[in-house]
Write a protein that holds these residues in place. Sequence first.
Motif, PDB file in Angstrom:
ATOM      1  N   GLU A 160      45.257  43.355  41.578  1.00 10.00           N
ATOM      2  CA  GLU A 160      44.069  44.596  41.565  1.00 10.00           C
ATOM      3  C   GLU A 160      42.838  43.813  41.552  1.00 10.00           C
ATOM      4  OE1 GLU A 160      45.104  46.325  37.402  1.00 10.00           O
ATOM      5  OE2 GLU A 160      47.105  46.565  38.178  1.00 10.00           O
ATOM      6  N   PHE A 161      41.964  44.802  42.152  1.00 10.65           N
ATOM      7  CA  PHE A 161      40.580  44.207  42.313  1.00 10.65           C
ATOM      8  C   PHE A 161      40.061  44.472  40.667  1.00 10.65           C
ATOM      9  CE2 PHE A 161      41.389  45.195  46.620  1.00 10.65           C
ATOM     10  CZ  PHE A 161      40.854  44.192  47.106  1.00 10.65           C
ATOM     11  N   TYR A 162      38.843  43.526  40.590  1.00  7.95           N
ATOM     12  CA  TYR A 162      38.293  43.602  39.170  1.00  7.95           C
ATOM     13  C   TYR A 162      36.873  43.564  39.090  1.00  7.95           C
ATOM     14  CZ  TYR A 162      37.255  43.000  34.162  1.00  7.95           C
ATOM     15  OH  TYR A 162      36.725  42.990  33.072  1.00  7.95           O
ATOM     16  N   THR A 163      35.826  44.238  38.404  1.00  7.43           N
ATOM     17  CA  THR A 163      34.542  44.132  38.438  1.00  7.43           C
ATOM     18  C   THR A 163      34.067  43.693  37.070  1.00  7.43           C
ATOM     19  OG1 THR A 163      34.119  45.507  40.320  1.00  7.43           O
ATOM     20  CG2 THR A 163      32.398  45.119  38.859  1.00  7.43           C
ATOM     21  N   TYR A 164      33.611  42.707  36.680  1.00  9.06           N
ATOM     22  CA  TYR A 164      32.973  42.348  35.266  1.00  9.06           C
ATOM     23  C   TYR A 164      32.099  43.326  34.998  1.00  9.06           C
ATOM     24  CZ  TYR A 164      35.392  37.627  35.478  1.00  9.06           C
ATOM     25  OH  TYR A 164      36.197  36.855  35.840  1.00  9.06           O
ATOM     26  N   PRO A 165      32.056  43.705  33.838  1.00 10.77           N
ATOM     27  CA  PRO A 165      31.014  44.513  32.989  1.00 10.77           C
ATOM     28  C   PRO A 165      29.810  43.702  32.843  1.00 10.77           C
ATOM     29  CG  PRO A 165      32.552  44.262  31.288  1.00 10.77           C
ATOM     30  CD  PRO A 165      33.132  43.436  32.702  1.00 10.77           C
ATOM     31  N   LEU A 166      28.863  44.131  32.803  1.00  5.09           N
ATOM     32  CA  LEU A 166      27.389  43.466  32.565  1.00  5.09           C
ATOM     33  C   LEU A 166      27.004  42.313  33.449  1.00  5.09           C
ATOM     34  CD1 LEU A 166      28.289  42.816  28.566  1.00  5.09           C
ATOM     35  CD2 LEU A 166      26.784  44.894  29.891  1.00  5.09           C
ATOM     36  N   ALA A 167      27.755  42.387  34.495  1.00  5.94           N
ATOM     37  CA  ALA A 167      27.376  41.150  35.528  1.00  5.94           C
ATOM     38  C   ALA A 167      26.135  41.556  36.495  1.00  5.94           C
ATOM     39  CB  ALA A 167      28.530  40.513  36.379  1.00  5.94           C
ATOM     40  N   ILE A 168      25.419  40.773  36.709  1.00  5.74           N
ATOM     41  CA  ILE A 168      24.415  41.006  37.793  1.00  5.74           C
ATOM     42  C   ILE A 168      24.932  40.606  39.026  1.00  5.74           C
ATOM     43  CG2 ILE A 168      22.038  40.177  38.407  1.00  5.74           C
ATOM     44  CD1 ILE A 168      21.329  39.445  35.543  1.00  5.74           C
ATOM     45  N   SER A 169      24.535  41.431  40.163  1.00  2.60           N
ATOM     46  CA  SER A 169      25.243  41.124  41.529  1.00  2.60           C
ATOM     47  C   SER A 169      24.291  40.280  42.036  1.00  2.60           C
ATOM     48  CB  SER A 169      25.290  42.513  42.133  1.00  2.60           C
ATOM     49  OG  SER A 169      26.113  43.179  41.499  1.00  2.60           O
TER      50      SER A 169
END
Length: 137
Positions: A125-134
């Motif tokens: 599964e794809f995942y995006t961290y919360p609070l992470a600056i891109s």
Amino acid sequence: MSTPPIPPQQPPVPPQQPPVPPGYGPAHPSMNPADEKLWATLVHVGGIFFEFLPALIGYLVLKDRGPFVNAHTKTALNFQLTLLIAEVVGWITALILIGIIILIAVYVVRIVFSIIAAVKANRGEFYTYPLAISFIK
């Protein structure tokens, strides 16, 4: 006076490529899905122990090897760089004692979210961290 007959033209022969020696194939062959999942998982778990280095190395080496591993190395690198900034702020403000709380929070957040991301990567599964600056898009 008659002109001599012109012989028929043959198409030019393309130059032949020399054979490619073993080990010198395409620059970035794609990985199979199982390998992509493995490397994505290892990049997230490596962040727990070595902070941003596994994500940086993984991104530089594996970003062209498949879309899944590319997405995971990118998101892991963004998260680890965000935590690196938080750590620097924590060390600077450690004299005021708030920095110690920031450092403890960074440590806990790194472990918890890296484990969650590793489990998601292992499941495919794809995942995006919360609070992470891109930083890297």
